[in-house]
Each structure stands twice: as C-alpha cells, then as structure tokens.
Design a protein around this motif. Structure first.
Motif, PDB file in Angstrom:
ATOM      1  N   ARG A  66       0.874  -1.171   0.000  1.00 16.46           N
ATOM      2  CA  ARG A  66       0.000   0.000   0.000  1.00 16.46           C
ATOM      3  C   ARG A  66       0.910   1.219   0.000  1.00 16.46           C
ATOM      4  O   ARG A  66       1.761   1.361   0.881  1.00 16.46           O
ATOM      5  N   HIS A  67       0.726   2.053  -1.012  1.00 14.58           N
ATOM      6  CA  HIS A  67       1.550   3.245  -1.097  1.00 14.58           C
ATOM      7  C   HIS A  67       0.656   4.445  -1.385  1.00 14.58           C
ATOM      8  O   HIS A  67      -0.559   4.305  -1.515  1.00 14.58           O
ATOM      9  N   GLN A  68       1.250   5.614  -1.453  1.00  7.98           N
ATOM     10  CA  GLN A  68       0.473   6.845  -1.568  1.00  7.98           C
ATOM     11  C   GLN A  68      -0.387   6.902  -2.822  1.00  7.98           C
ATOM     12  O   GLN A  68      -1.382   7.611  -2.846  1.00  7.98           O
ATOM     13  N   ARG A  69      -0.054   6.148  -3.825  1.00 11.39           N
ATOM     14  CA  ARG A  69      -0.828   6.185  -5.071  1.00 11.39           C
ATOM     15  C   ARG A  69      -1.733   4.979  -5.262  1.00 11.39           C
ATOM     16  O   ARG A  69      -2.331   4.827  -6.321  1.00 11.39           O
ATOM     17  N   GLY A  70      -1.815   4.096  -4.278  1.00 11.84           N
ATOM     18  CA  GLY A  70      -2.705   2.954  -4.415  1.00 11.84           C
ATOM     19  C   GLY A  70      -2.134   1.678  -3.841  1.00 11.84           C
ATOM     20  O   GLY A  70      -1.345   1.693  -2.904  1.00 11.84           O
ATOM     21  N   ILE A  71      -2.537   0.570  -4.455  1.00 11.33           N
ATOM     22  CA  ILE A  71      -2.145  -0.767  -4.001  1.00 11.33           C
ATOM     23  C   ILE A  71      -1.536  -1.509  -5.175  1.00 11.33           C
ATOM     24  O   ILE A  71      -2.026  -1.429  -6.303  1.00 11.33           O
ATOM     25  N   ILE A  72      -0.475  -2.258  -4.886  1.00 13.99           N
ATOM     26  CA  ILE A  72       0.127  -3.127  -5.898  1.00 13.99           C
ATOM     27  C   ILE A  72       0.402  -4.480  -5.257  1.00 13.99           C
ATOM     28  O   ILE A  72       0.884  -4.557  -4.119  1.00 13.99           O
TER      29      ILE A  72
END
Length: 92
Positions: A66-72
C-alpha cells in the motif's frame, strides 16, 4: 519478473526489456503484508477488480504494498523476506 532495490526505491520489471517497469519510493510505502492473489487476478500486469495492480508471473503468493498512489500486488516465491525487507526500508 525482477524485483530489486535501487537505493531509495523498489524496482519491479517485467520481461527482458525495460518496457514494463514500476518504481515505488520506500518513503511512499504506507503498509506491507503477505497476501494471495485469486484465480481471477490471474497473471501478468493488470488492474484487479478486487483493488490495485497485479504484477505476477506464476503462483498465488504475493506481497501487498500500500503506497500513496494505491495498491500493488507483487508476485514472489519468497513473500516473507520481501515483506521483511520492505518494512526495514519504509516507514510502515
């Protein structure tokens, strides 16, 4: 698929040519956990209807970032070590 450390960021590349590449700065990582992709998530690089991007070649083990621009979701054969490494490099 290759997942490697680039000093201040995680680099994920798909295939022998650097056409498909994703980089995530460690400081942008909010959370990391071991996960599993579903059969419906499939393989390759694509948006999952269950949330986030999937980068996977085979298998169902993955690391959910989970990062500032979404989920990968990053497919891996060593999810525990990747999670441990990411937690040591990020503020999560």
């Amino acid at each position: 698929m290759t997942v490697c450390d680039e000093g201040d960021r995680l680099a994920i590349s798909f295939g022998p040519l650097p056409l498909f590449r994703k980089r995530i700065r460690y400081e942008d990582i909010i959370g990391v956990e071991i996960g599993r992709t579903t059969i419906m998530d499939g393989w390759g690089i694509h948006w999952s209807p269950w949330g986030g991007w999937v980068w996977n070649i085979w298998g169902r083990d993955c690391v959910v970032i989970r990062h500032q621009r979404g989920i990968i979701k990053v497919g891996t054969d060593d999810a525990e070590r990747l999670v441990e490494f990411l937690k040591s490099r990020s503020k999560s």
